[in-house]
Scaffold this motif. Structure first.
Motif, PDB file in Angstrom:
ATOM      1  N   TYR A 206       3.072   6.286   8.914  1.00  0.00           N
ATOM      2  CA  TYR A 206       4.645   6.075   8.198  1.00  0.00           C
ATOM      3  C   TYR A 206       5.093   7.174   7.689  1.00  0.00           C
ATOM      4  N   ASN A 207       4.316   8.640   7.285  1.00  0.00           N
ATOM      5  CA  ASN A 207       4.728  10.051   6.250  1.00  0.00           C
ATOM      6  C   ASN A 207       4.692   9.096   5.274  1.00  0.00           C
ATOM      7  N   LYS A 208       4.011   8.163   4.546  1.00  0.00           N
ATOM      8  CA  LYS A 208       3.778   7.557   3.314  1.00  0.00           C
ATOM      9  C   LYS A 208       2.769   8.187   2.350  1.00  0.00           C
ATOM     10  N   SER A 209       2.965   7.874   2.031  1.00  0.00           N
ATOM     11  CA  SER A 209       1.108   7.510   0.228  1.00  0.00           C
ATOM     12  C   SER A 209       0.482   6.259   0.471  1.00  0.00           C
ATOM     13  N   GLN A 212       2.155   3.731  -1.481  1.00  0.00           N
ATOM     14  CA  GLN A 212       3.286   2.993  -0.983  1.00  0.00           C
ATOM     15  C   GLN A 212       3.140   1.985  -0.312  1.00  0.00           C
ATOM     16  N   ILE A 213       1.591   2.091   0.807  1.00  0.00           N
ATOM     17  CA  ILE A 213       0.985   1.003   1.233  1.00  0.00           C
ATOM     18  C   ILE A 213       1.101   0.447   1.088  1.00  0.00           C
ATOM     19  N   LEU A 214       0.106   0.405  -0.340  1.00  0.00           N
ATOM     20  CA  LEU A 214      -0.298  -0.464  -0.669  1.00  0.00           C
ATOM     21  C   LEU A 214       0.768  -1.906  -1.117  1.00  0.00           C
ATOM     22  N   ILE A 215       1.991  -0.661  -1.949  1.00  0.00           N
ATOM     23  CA  ILE A 215       3.090  -1.467  -2.606  1.00  0.00           C
ATOM     24  C   ILE A 215       3.839  -2.257  -1.544  1.00  0.00           C
ATOM     25  N   LYS A 216       4.060  -1.247  -0.258  1.00  0.00           N
ATOM     26  CA  LYS A 216       4.751  -2.131   0.411  1.00  0.00           C
ATOM     27  C   LYS A 216       3.952  -3.192   1.262  1.00  0.00           C
ATOM     28  N   TRP A 217       2.455  -3.696   1.275  1.00  0.00           N
ATOM     29  CA  TRP A 217       1.909  -4.444   1.736  1.00  0.00           C
ATOM     30  C   TRP A 217       2.518  -5.403   0.550  1.00  0.00           C
ATOM     31  N   CYS A 218       2.085  -5.867  -0.211  1.00  0.00           N
ATOM     32  CA  CYS A 218       2.266  -6.673  -1.158  1.00  0.00           C
ATOM     33  C   CYS A 218       4.193  -7.263  -0.826  1.00  0.00           C
ATOM     34  N   LEU A 219       5.627  -6.014  -1.101  1.00  0.00           N
ATOM     35  CA  LEU A 219       6.295  -6.754  -0.769  1.00  0.00           C
ATOM     36  C   LEU A 219       6.463  -7.148   0.184  1.00  0.00           C
ATOM     37  N   GLN A 220       6.621  -7.094   1.481  1.00  0.00           N
ATOM     38  CA  GLN A 220       6.425  -7.715   2.891  1.00  0.00           C
ATOM     39  C   GLN A 220       5.532  -9.448   3.385  1.00  0.00           C
ATOM     40  N   HIS A 221       4.521  -9.374   1.914  1.00  0.00           N
ATOM     41  CA  HIS A 221       3.843 -10.535   1.694  1.00  0.00           C
ATOM     42  C   HIS A 221       4.531 -11.601   0.625  1.00  0.00           C
ATOM     43  N   GLU A 222       6.138 -11.342  -0.040  1.00  0.00           N
ATOM     44  CA  GLU A 222       7.001 -11.394  -1.296  1.00  0.00           C
ATOM     45  C   GLU A 222       5.771 -11.796  -2.058  1.00  0.00           C
ATOM     46  N   VAL A 224       5.481 -10.087  -6.239  1.00  0.00           N
ATOM     47  CA  VAL A 224       5.545  -9.909  -6.960  1.00  0.00           C
ATOM     48  C   VAL A 224       4.822  -8.322  -7.403  1.00  0.00           C
ATOM     49  N   VAL A 225       4.791  -7.452  -7.022  1.00  0.00           N
ATOM     50  CA  VAL A 225       3.745  -5.880  -7.491  1.00  0.00           C
ATOM     51  C   VAL A 225       4.139  -4.982  -8.999  1.00  0.00           C
ATOM     52  N   ILE A 226       2.881  -4.612  -9.473  1.00  0.00           N
ATOM     53  CA  ILE A 226       3.514  -4.060 -10.301  1.00  0.00           C
ATOM     54  C   ILE A 226       2.150  -2.768 -10.678  1.00  0.00           C
ATOM     55  N   PRO A 227       3.055  -1.778 -10.139  1.00  0.00           N
ATOM     56  CA  PRO A 227       1.971  -0.253  -9.915  1.00  0.00           C
ATOM     57  C   PRO A 227       2.262   0.098 -11.324  1.00  0.00           C
ATOM     58  N   LYS A 228       1.164   0.656 -12.874  1.00  0.00           N
ATOM     59  CA  LYS A 228       1.204   1.472 -13.059  1.00  0.00           C
ATOM     60  C   LYS A 228       1.520   3.117 -12.789  1.00  0.00           C
ATOM     61  N   SER A 229       2.170   3.749 -13.359  1.00  0.00           N
ATOM     62  CA  SER A 229       1.957   5.649 -13.428  1.00  0.00           C
ATOM     63  C   SER A 229       2.541   6.052 -15.277  1.00  0.00           C
ATOM     64  N   SER A 230       1.562   6.998 -15.253  1.00  0.00           N
ATOM     65  CA  SER A 230       2.281   7.899 -15.739  1.00  0.00           C
ATOM     66  C   SER A 230       3.023   8.722 -16.016  1.00  0.00           C
ATOM     67  N   ASN A 231       2.943   9.115 -15.180  1.00  0.00           N
ATOM     68  CA  ASN A 231       3.400  10.485 -14.030  1.00  0.00           C
ATOM     69  C   ASN A 231       4.520  10.534 -12.849  1.00  0.00           C
ATOM     70  N   ARG A 234       4.841  10.496  -9.242  1.00  0.00           N
ATOM     71  CA  ARG A 234       4.484   9.100  -9.071  1.00  0.00           C
ATOM     72  C   ARG A 234       5.468   8.008  -9.560  1.00  0.00           C
ATOM     73  N   ILE A 235       5.702   7.811 -10.578  1.00  0.00           N
ATOM     74  CA  ILE A 235       6.662   6.447 -11.068  1.00  0.00           C
ATOM     75  C   ILE A 235       7.732   6.693  -9.629  1.00  0.00           C
ATOM     76  N   LYS A 236       8.350   7.991  -9.436  1.00  0.00           N
ATOM     77  CA  LYS A 236       9.156   7.951  -8.673  1.00  0.00           C
ATOM     78  C   LYS A 236       8.759   7.173  -7.195  1.00  0.00           C
ATOM     79  N   GLN A 237       8.129   8.007  -6.819  1.00  0.00           N
ATOM     80  CA  GLN A 237       7.214   7.598  -5.718  1.00  0.00           C
ATOM     81  C   GLN A 237       7.569   5.985  -5.317  1.00  0.00           C
ATOM     82  N   ASN A 238       6.171   5.609  -6.126  1.00  0.00           N
ATOM     83  CA  ASN A 238       5.888   4.035  -6.379  1.00  0.00           C
ATOM     84  C   ASN A 238       7.338   2.773  -6.274  1.00  0.00           C
TER      85      ASN A 238
END
Ligand SMILES: NC(=O)c1ccc[n+]([C@@H]2O[C@H](COP(=O)([O-])OP(=O)(O)OC[C@H]3O[C@@H](n4cnc5c(N)ncnc54)[C@H](OP(=O)(O)O)[C@@H]3O)[C@@H](O)[C@H]2O)c1
Length: 292
Positions: A206-209, A212-222, A224-231, A234-238
Motif C-alpha cells: 500500500y506504500n504505507k508505513s 499506518q497499517i496497524l492503525i487502519k486495521w483498527c479503523l476498518q474494524h470500527e 477507536v484507536v489512540i496511537p501515541k507519538s512524541s515526534n 510520526r504524529i502527522k503520519q499516524n
C-alpha cells in the motif's frame, strides 16, 4: 476527515485519537498535543496516572479550536479508587486541566472490591454534567457482566490493549453486541512489532508505513484507536489514514496475526489483578484509619 463513532449515549467520539502515555509533563506533552490538534486530531487520551492532564488541558485551551470540537478523555488511577477518592480525584483532574467537563472518564483498571463503587462515583459525576460519558479500561467480559449486573449501567467504552497481535475477537464481539465501543490502546504494539516481515510486506503493497497499517486495521474494524507519538513527523503520519483502504484479503491476513502479545497488564491474570488491587485496598484502609 475525522470520522466519529456514536456512543450508547449518542455522544460522538472521533475514531482516531492521540495517546499521551509516557509524554513527560510540561513542554513535551504540550507541544505534542498542540501539534496533534494542528494536524487534525480531535480526540486526546490522558490519565491521572500519566501526570500530564494539566498540559493536555493547556494545549486544548490554547489551540484556538472550540472546546466542543475536542474530545478529551482521562482515567481514574488505581490509587484513586473508592467512591470518595474517585470523586475527589476527578474534581482534581478537572482543576488541573482547567476544564468544565471531560468528554469521557474511564476506570483505568478493574480493581477488585472497589471497581463497582468507583463506577458509581463516575455515574454521580456524569449526572452532575462534569463527565459527558463514562466507561472502563482493561475490563474482561466477566468484569463487564458484573458491572452491568451491579449498576444497571452499560459503559460507553472499554479501552483495552488491542492490535492484530492481540486480537481479542471474543471481547470485541461481546462489546459490539452490548453497544460498548471498543477502544484500542498500544495499537502500534509500542513499536515492538513494527518490523515484523509479514506486516512489512502488507505495508509495502500500500506504500504505507507498518504503523499506518496497524492503525487502519483498527479503523476498518470500527475500533477507536489512540496511537501515541512524541515526534511531529510520526504524529502527522499516524493521522494520514483516510486516503487508502486495506483490501479484505489483507484484513483477513492481519486478523490471523494474533499471538496474544501484550505489552501492558493482563486483567485476565488473577494474580496480577489481586496484587494491584491489594495495594490500593491497603492504601485506602490506612487512609481511613488515619481519619478515625
Ligand atoms: N488504558 C490503559 O491501560 C492504557 C495502557 C497503555 C496505553 N494507553 C493509551 O494508549 C496510547 C497508545 O498506546 P502506547 O503509548 O502504549 O503505544 P503505541 O501507540 O502502540 O506505540 C507508541 C510507540 O510507537 C512509536 N511510534 C508512534 N508512531 C510511530 C510511527 N509512525 N512509526 C514508528 N514508530 C512510531 C512511539 O515512538 P515516538 O514517540 O518516538 O514516535 C512510541 O514508542 C497511550 O499513549 C495511552 O494514551 C492506555
Amino acid at each position: 476527515m475525522n470520522p466519529t463513532a456514536t456512543l450508547n449515549n449518542s455522544l460522538k467520539i472521533p475514531y482516531l485519537g492521540f495517546g499521551t502515555w509516557k509524554l513527560s509533563s510540561g513542554k513535551e506533552t504540550y507541544d505534542a498535543v498542540r501539534y496533534a490538534l494542528d494536524v487534525g486530531y480531535r480526540h486526546i487520551d490522558t490519565a491521572q496516572f500519566y501526570g500530564n492532564e494539566a498540559d493536555v488541558g493547556k494545549a486544548v485551551h490554547e489551540s484556538n479550536i472550540s472546546r466542543e470540537e475536542i474530545f478529551v478523555v482521562s482515567k481514574v488511577a488505581i490509587s484513586n479508587f473508592g467512591y470518595e477518592q474517585t470523586i475527589k480525584s476527578v474534581e482534581e483532574s478537572l482543576n488541573k486541566a482547567k476544564l468544565d467537563y471531560f468528554d469521557l472518564f474511564l476506570l483505568h483498571f478493574p480493581v477488585q472490591q472497589l471497581r463497582i463503587e468507583s463506577y458509581k462515583a463516575l455515574e454521580k459525576l456524569h449526572s452532575e454534567g462534569k463527565l459527558r460519558s463514562i466507561g472502563v479500561s482493561n475490563f474482561t467480559i466477566e468484569h463487564l457482566e458484573e458491572l452491568v449486573d451491579e449498576t444497571g449501567i452499560i459503559p460507553a467504552v472499554n479501552q483495552v490493549e488491542f492490535s492484530p497481535y492481540l486480537n481479542q475477537k471474543e471481547l470485541h464481539e461481546y462489546c459490539k453486541e452490548k453497544g460498548i465501543q471498543l477502544e484500542a490502546y498500544s495499537p502500534l504494539t509500542q513499536g515492538v512489532k513494527l518490523n515484523d516481515p509479514k506486516l512489512t510486506k502488507i505495508a509495502e503493497k500500500y506504500n504505507k508505513s507498518t504503523a499506518q497499517i496497524l492503525i487502519k486495521w483498527c479503523l476498518q474494524h470500527e475500533i477507536v484507536v489512540i496511537p501515541k507519538s512524541s515526534n511531529p513527523e510520526r504524529i502527522k503520519q499516524n493521522f494520514q489514514m483516510f486516503d487508502f483502504e486495506i483490501l479484505q484479503e489483507d484484513m483477513n491476513a492481519l486478523d490471523g496475526f494474533n499471538e496474544n502479545f501484550r505489552n501492558s497488564w493482563n486483567p485476565e491474570d488473577k494474580k496480577q489483578l489481586s496484587t494491584f488491587s491489594n495495594g490500593v485496598i491497603r492504601k485506602l484502609s490506612k487512609l481511613k484509619t488515619r481519619m478515625l
